[in-house]
Design a protein around this motif. Sequence first.
Motif, PDB file in Angstrom:
ATOM      1  N   ILE A 138       0.850  -1.183   0.000  1.00 33.61           N
ATOM      2  CA  ILE A 138       0.000   0.000   0.000  1.00 33.61           C
ATOM      3  C   ILE A 138       0.888   1.236   0.000  1.00 33.61           C
ATOM      4  N   SER A 139       0.579   2.202  -0.856  1.00 32.36           N
ATOM      5  CA  SER A 139       1.368   3.419  -0.955  1.00 32.36           C
ATOM      6  C   SER A 139       0.980   4.392   0.149  1.00 32.36           C
ATOM      7  N   LEU A 140       1.946   4.709   1.007  1.00 31.93           N
ATOM      8  CA  LEU A 140       1.720   5.621   2.120  1.00 31.93           C
ATOM      9  C   LEU A 140       2.887   6.601   2.220  1.00 31.93           C
ATOM     10  N   PRO A 141       2.671   7.751   2.842  1.00 29.69           N
ATOM     11  CA  PRO A 141       3.784   8.693   3.031  1.00 29.69           C
ATOM     12  C   PRO A 141       4.884   8.076   3.884  1.00 29.69           C
ATOM     13  N   TYR A 142       6.115   8.521   3.629  1.00 26.81           N
ATOM     14  CA  TYR A 142       7.268   7.964   4.332  1.00 26.81           C
ATOM     15  C   TYR A 142       7.096   8.008   5.847  1.00 26.81           C
TER      16      TYR A 142
END
Length: 227
Positions: free
Chosen positions: A65-69
Amino acid sequence: MANTFFITGTDTEVGKTLVTQALMLAAIESGRKVLGYKPVASGCDLIDGELKNSDALILQATSSISLPYAMHNPYAFAPAIAPHIAAAQANEPISLAHISEGLGRLKETAADWIFVEGAGGWRLPVNDQQYLSDWVKKEHLPVILVVGARLGCINHALLTLDAIRHDGLVVAGWVLNQVDPNMSHYQANAESLKQRIKAPFLGEIPWLGDEVNESVHNFIDIAPLIK
């Protein structure tokens, strides 16, 4: 609710990130959505105006899942020193409650499994009074131990396992990682560890040198983690 595992090691530089990535890739291959979490990291570089750690970036890149760093790594410190010392220098105290909040946000996603990579060994100080292991106890996380195969690893492994169990936590499994290609009597040491460690054996990663790639998960068996 996502199944969550905490990955610790017998020491620093024993391959926790490599093993965490391998576990994540194996879980993804089995059809699960996976996230990686690195609560505390020191030794970070300024990238696009934000301190980022190379290990945490690997976990972010491997996640389903793409999430902020910052959701993968809430505490990032520039100097490659003990995190509690780096935190004091930066005047940014490490709060176990904040780490829990970060994990809670990951659990609100669609992830099936979350792999949390520790820093250093089991008794990593986060401030003058607390250890990262206190947080693992608070969250009741099952623990996966990475044993870095080098001289002294049997002693380090058994002492770490004793400490984890003394803290009342379940050892979900362990992985042997050959960090020293020139270790004397490697196979005999490996057999001694397998004989003495009473926990599920998840795999043995040979010395890979510069050949580390996404096939590393082929050395890992996540079947004992599946309930």
